[in-house]
Design an enzyme around this catalytic site. Structure first.
Site, short mmCIF file in Angstrom:
data_model
loop_
_atom_site.label_atom_id
_atom_site.label_comp_id
_atom_site.label_asym_id
_atom_site.label_seq_id
_atom_site.Cartn_x
_atom_site.Cartn_y
_atom_site.Cartn_z
N HIS A 54 0.84 -1.19 0.00
CA HIS A 54 0.00 0.00 0.00
C HIS A 54 0.88 1.25 0.00
O HIS A 54 1.99 1.23 0.55
CB HIS A 54 -0.91 0.01 1.23
CG HIS A 54 -1.99 -1.02 1.17
ND1 HIS A 54 -3.12 -0.94 1.95
CD2 HIS A 54 -2.13 -2.15 0.42
CE1 HIS A 54 -3.90 -1.98 1.69
NE2 HIS A 54 -3.32 -2.73 0.78
N GLU A 56 0.76 3.98 1.66
CA GLU A 56 1.15 4.47 2.99
C GLU A 56 2.34 3.69 3.54
O GLU A 56 3.28 4.28 4.08
CB GLU A 56 -0.03 4.36 3.99
CG GLU A 56 -1.22 5.21 3.63
CD GLU A 56 -2.26 4.49 2.79
OE1 GLU A 56 -3.44 4.90 2.84
OE2 GLU A 56 -1.91 3.52 2.08
N CYS A 84 -6.52 1.91 5.54
CA CYS A 84 -7.11 0.65 5.99
C CYS A 84 -6.52 0.26 7.35
O CYS A 84 -5.64 0.94 7.87
CB CYS A 84 -6.83 -0.44 4.96
SG CYS A 84 -5.10 -0.95 4.90
N CYS A 87 -2.67 -0.21 7.28
CA CYS A 87 -1.96 1.06 7.22
C CYS A 87 -2.11 1.85 8.52
O CYS A 87 -1.17 2.51 8.96
CB CYS A 87 -2.44 1.87 6.02
SG CYS A 87 -1.96 1.09 4.45
#
Length: 146
Positions: A54, A56, A84, A87
């Site tokens: 991801h 992040e 999410c 993260c």
């Protein structure tokens, strides 16, 4: 809120568009400290066939390496979408002073990016307070998926 926050969020949204165009994934993130961009990038889940890639997480890892630090307490994270649970865990340990996000988790769900039921069932207000989250430029961020 200042113009810089909008500028960095706009960059996160641009990175989400780049990710979408480059098979990375339509999520972008930027980390800033004292007006300097430390790290920026987009989701690489599809490109690397790795569900943990991801945006992040990628920028947190890069910024920590650059600072030779396990925390980013003097930094601000700008991410094109509400983080999410995975993260959020990294955000918690990074200890950001502030996190701005564009589209909401509900927006993501409506566009086929579905988080866990536990996430949707959790208290949004409490989550925003604990992680110092603030939504910014939601309309612009959702356009990435349209």
């Amino acid at each position: 809120m200042n113009d810089n926050a909008n500028r960095y969020m706009q960059r996160a949204i641009e990175l989400a568009k780049l990710g979408k165009e480059n098979e990375g994934g339509s999520f972008g993130a930027v980390i800033v400290r004292n007006g300097t961009v430390l790290a920026e990038g987009f989701n690489k889940v599809k490109a690397l066939s790795d569900c943990t890639q991801h945006a992040e997480l990628l920028v947190i890892q890069e910024a920590c390496r650059k600072l030779n630090s396990t925390t980013l307490k003097d930094c601000t994270l700008y991410t094109s979408c509400e983080p999410c649970m995975m993260c959020l865990g990294a955000i918690y340990w990074a200890k950001f002073k502030k996190v701005y996000y564009g589209s909401s988790a509900q927006d993501a769900k409506e566009h086929g990016f579905i988080y866990s039921n536990m996430f949707y069932d959790s208290n949004t207000e409490a989550r925003q307070k604990e992680f110092n989250l603030e939504q910014l430029m939601a309309e612009e961020a959702v356009k990435v998926w349209q």
